[in-house]
Write a protein that holds these residues in place. Sequence first.
Motif, PDB file in Angstrom:
ATOM      1  N   TYR A  73       0.880  -1.240  -0.195  1.00 37.04           N
ATOM      2  CA  TYR A  73      -0.057   0.077  -0.100  1.00 37.04           C
ATOM      3  C   TYR A  73       0.736   1.194   0.119  1.00 37.04           C
ATOM      4  O   TYR A  73       0.418   2.301  -0.383  1.00 37.04           O
ATOM      5  CB  TYR A  73      -0.895  -0.104   1.065  1.00 37.04           C
ATOM      6  CG  TYR A  73      -1.989  -1.222   0.939  1.00 37.04           C
ATOM      7  CD1 TYR A  73      -3.074  -0.639  -0.103  1.00 37.04           C
ATOM      8  CD2 TYR A  73      -2.426  -2.084   1.664  1.00 37.04           C
ATOM      9  CE1 TYR A  73      -4.061  -1.674  -0.108  1.00 37.04           C
ATOM     10  CE2 TYR A  73      -3.288  -2.968   1.604  1.00 37.04           C
ATOM     11  CZ  TYR A  73      -4.256  -2.662   0.498  1.00 37.04           C
ATOM     12  OH  TYR A  73      -5.108  -3.527   0.420  1.00 37.04           O
ATOM     13  N   GLY A  74       1.971   1.204   0.357  1.00 38.31           N
ATOM     14  CA  GLY A  74       2.827   2.199   0.119  1.00 38.31           C
ATOM     15  C   GLY A  74       3.476   2.547  -1.194  1.00 38.31           C
ATOM     16  O   GLY A  74       3.856   3.806  -1.626  1.00 38.31           O
ATOM     17  N   ALA A  75       3.345   1.344  -2.133  1.00 38.07           N
ATOM     18  CA  ALA A  75       3.683   1.795  -3.425  1.00 38.07           C
ATOM     19  C   ALA A  75       2.587   2.218  -4.282  1.00 38.07           C
ATOM     20  O   ALA A  75       2.637   2.807  -5.390  1.00 38.07           O
ATOM     21  CB  ALA A  75       4.181   0.308  -4.118  1.00 38.07           C
ATOM     22  N   VAL A  76       1.269   2.211  -3.766  1.00 36.97           N
ATOM     23  CA  VAL A  76       0.337   2.680  -4.424  1.00 36.97           C
ATOM     24  C   VAL A  76       0.158   4.205  -4.468  1.00 36.97           C
ATOM     25  O   VAL A  76       0.260   4.915  -3.333  1.00 36.97           O
ATOM     26  CB  VAL A  76      -0.956   2.249  -4.066  1.00 36.97           C
ATOM     27  CG1 VAL A  76      -2.323   2.791  -4.649  1.00 36.97           C
ATOM     28  CG2 VAL A  76      -0.956   0.379  -3.988  1.00 36.97           C
ATOM     29  N   LYS A  77       0.138   4.948  -5.586  1.00 37.24           N
ATOM     30  CA  LYS A  77      -0.021   6.216  -5.845  1.00 37.24           C
ATOM     31  C   LYS A  77      -1.525   6.629  -5.806  1.00 37.24           C
ATOM     32  O   LYS A  77      -2.151   6.297  -6.811  1.00 37.24           O
ATOM     33  CB  LYS A  77       0.911   6.751  -6.813  1.00 37.24           C
ATOM     34  CG  LYS A  77       2.384   6.415  -6.532  1.00 37.24           C
ATOM     35  CD  LYS A  77       3.250   7.277  -7.387  1.00 37.24           C
ATOM     36  CE  LYS A  77       4.667   6.710  -7.274  1.00 37.24           C
ATOM     37  NZ  LYS A  77       5.627   7.498  -6.540  1.00 37.24           N
ATOM     38  N   VAL A  78      -1.970   7.758  -4.982  1.00 41.43           N
ATOM     39  CA  VAL A  78      -3.139   8.179  -5.163  1.00 41.43           C
ATOM     40  C   VAL A  78      -3.161   9.529  -5.754  1.00 41.43           C
ATOM     41  O   VAL A  78      -2.443  10.344  -5.204  1.00 41.43           O
ATOM     42  CB  VAL A  78      -4.000   8.199  -3.739  1.00 41.43           C
ATOM     43  CG1 VAL A  78      -5.326   8.795  -3.727  1.00 41.43           C
ATOM     44  CG2 VAL A  78      -3.886   6.855  -3.154  1.00 41.43           C
ATOM     45  N   GLU A  79      -3.778   9.850  -6.757  1.00 43.11           N
ATOM     46  CA  GLU A  79      -3.801  11.057  -7.450  1.00 43.11           C
ATOM     47  C   GLU A  79      -5.143  11.741  -7.509  1.00 43.11           C
ATOM     48  O   GLU A  79      -6.225  11.175  -7.631  1.00 43.11           O
ATOM     49  CB  GLU A  79      -3.061  10.888  -8.934  1.00 43.11           C
ATOM     50  CG  GLU A  79      -1.717  10.635  -8.573  1.00 43.11           C
ATOM     51  CD  GLU A  79      -1.034  10.405  -9.940  1.00 43.11           C
ATOM     52  OE1 GLU A  79      -1.376  11.301 -10.962  1.00 43.11           O
ATOM     53  OE2 GLU A  79      -0.103   9.792 -10.184  1.00 43.11           O
TER      54      GLU A  79
END
Length: 79
Positions: A73-79
């Motif tokens: 979940y640290g690698a998921v980028k939320v934009e």
Amino acid sequence: DYHWWWPAFLTSGSSGLYLFVYSIVYMSTKMVMTRGVSILLYVGYMLIASYSFFMLTGAVGFLACFLFVHAIYGAVKVE
């Protein structure tokens, strides 16, 4: 989903339960104990050892899952 914490701990810690069951089977099939005190001491010490093993493997399993989930979940980028 935050409900993964206990299953991660209990699944990896269940090897302690296996250790205790195996020690009881080993005691009843391979060892010759005639006194009740010997049986009580053996079962008591194996219970302590199995509980310690349960806590150790449970903590290792929980930490491994925690770090894995944190990395995912640290690698998921939320934009």
